[in-house]
Write a protein that holds these residues in place. Structure first.
Motif, PDB file in Angstrom:
ATOM      1  N   SER A 278       0.806  -1.227   0.000  1.00  0.00           N
ATOM      2  CA  SER A 278       0.000   0.000   0.000  1.00  0.00           C
ATOM      3  C   SER A 278       0.836   1.273   0.000  1.00  0.00           C
ATOM      4  O   SER A 278       0.332   2.344  -0.336  1.00  0.00           O
ATOM      5  N   ASN A 279       2.117   1.178   0.379  1.00  0.00           N
ATOM      6  CA  ASN A 279       2.976   2.364   0.415  1.00  0.00           C
ATOM      7  C   ASN A 279       4.007   2.376  -0.711  1.00  0.00           C
ATOM      8  O   ASN A 279       5.007   3.086  -0.635  1.00  0.00           O
ATOM      9  N   THR A 280       3.748   1.585  -1.751  1.00  0.00           N
ATOM     10  CA  THR A 280       4.698   1.432  -2.851  1.00  0.00           C
ATOM     11  C   THR A 280       4.202   2.147  -4.098  1.00  0.00           C
ATOM     12  O   THR A 280       3.026   2.042  -4.451  1.00  0.00           O
ATOM     13  N   ASN A 281       5.107   2.862  -4.761  1.00  0.00           N
ATOM     14  CA  ASN A 281       4.772   3.524  -6.025  1.00  0.00           C
ATOM     15  C   ASN A 281       4.905   2.531  -7.173  1.00  0.00           C
ATOM     16  O   ASN A 281       5.948   1.871  -7.329  1.00  0.00           O
ATOM     17  N   LEU A 282       3.860   2.432  -7.982  1.00  0.00           N
ATOM     18  CA  LEU A 282       3.823   1.498  -9.100  1.00  0.00           C
ATOM     19  C   LEU A 282       3.530   2.259 -10.384  1.00  0.00           C
ATOM     20  O   LEU A 282       2.637   3.107 -10.425  1.00  0.00           O
ATOM     21  N   SER A 283       4.279   1.950 -11.439  1.00  0.00           N
ATOM     22  CA  SER A 283       4.104   2.615 -12.727  1.00  0.00           C
ATOM     23  C   SER A 283       3.608   1.600 -13.749  1.00  0.00           C
ATOM     24  O   SER A 283       4.270   0.585 -13.996  1.00  0.00           O
ATOM     25  N   LEU A 284       2.451   1.870 -14.337  1.00  0.00           N
ATOM     26  CA  LEU A 284       1.810   0.940 -15.269  1.00  0.00           C
ATOM     27  C   LEU A 284       1.925   1.458 -16.694  1.00  0.00           C
ATOM     28  O   LEU A 284       1.541   2.584 -16.995  1.00  0.00           O
TER      29      LEU A 284
END
Length: 234
Positions: free
Chosen positions: A76-82
């Motif tokens: 929940s505290n992780t940045n994810l790039s799609l």
């Protein structure tokens, strides 16, 4: 089981770290990459088949939604790039997907790939600019991938700079260029990103030596095999 579901069952997601290199290298976030169990690589032909038609793209977007939700629930505290292919922006199913993940915007940003495609509207450049503006209006942070390749050129960046959060440039594009010329080119993009308050991520970093040279020049956001390959996040 229908054919599309068989293809979808072959897919899985891996996450490649994007590093912030300062006094110590720390993970700033991850780029989400699509992989095939059979190929152990990006299934390009299958992916292009899925995004060709809206009804097939809808099934792919449903898959992404399920898998993204699992990732965000666990991290929940992780940045994810799609990654999104520009062609997908023409499909209503993609915008429905973006509405469905609107609650994940704090975690999930969008990365627009460099692939060229023909847009339905008469002026493709204006169409793409409209799509980019719509992404910003929906509250998503947007990265432009592999600048200098495909349609992700300086003109696209400069016309949409107010709607962009991140630009990414790959060292793999400089394999036949001497190092001095490469760093001169990179430094110009760094100056541009600083001028417009953009994050610059250098991809394709494959050695400690290159990583340190980039860091010393102020290019602290890095991605590549030196920092880690794509892996399934547990």
């Amino acid at each position: 089981m229908d054919k599309m579901q068989e293809l979808l069952d072959d897919l899985y997601l891996v996450c490649q770290p994007i590093m912030l290199c300062s006094r110590a290298n720390v993970i700033d976030g991850y780029e989400i990459l699509l992989r095939s169990t059979k190929l152990r690589a990006f299934p390009e032909k299958m992916f292009l088949w899925f995004i060709e038609k809206d009804e097939r793209n809808a099934r792919l977007m449903a898959y992404y939604f399920r898998e993204l939700k699992k990732l965000v629930d666990k991290h929940s505290n992780t940045n994810l790039s799609l990654n999104l292919h520009p062609q997908q922006l023409q499909h209503p199913s993609t915008w429905a997907f973006l509405d469905n993940i609107s609650s994940m915007r704090e975690n999930v940003s969008i990365e627009l790939t460099e692939h060229c495609c023909e847009f339905d509207l008469a002026d493709g450049a204006d169409a793409l600019q409209n799509y980019i503006s719509n992404l910003k209006n929906k509250g998503f942070s947007l990265a432009i991938d592999d600048i200098g390749s495909g349609q992700n050129n300086f003109e696209l960046i400069s016309k949409n700079v107010q709607n962009i959060h991140t630009i990414k440039i790959s060292l793999l594009d400089f394999r036949n260029t001497n190092e001095d010329s490469m760093f001169f080119f990179l430094n110009n993009w760094l100056n541009f990103s600083n001028r417009y308050n953009l994050k610059l991520v250098v991809e394709g970093v494959e050695s400690e030596c290159i990583s340190n040279k980039l860091k010393n020049l102020g290019m602290v956001y890095q991605q590549g095999y030196y920092h880690g390959k794509g892996q399934v996040l547990c």
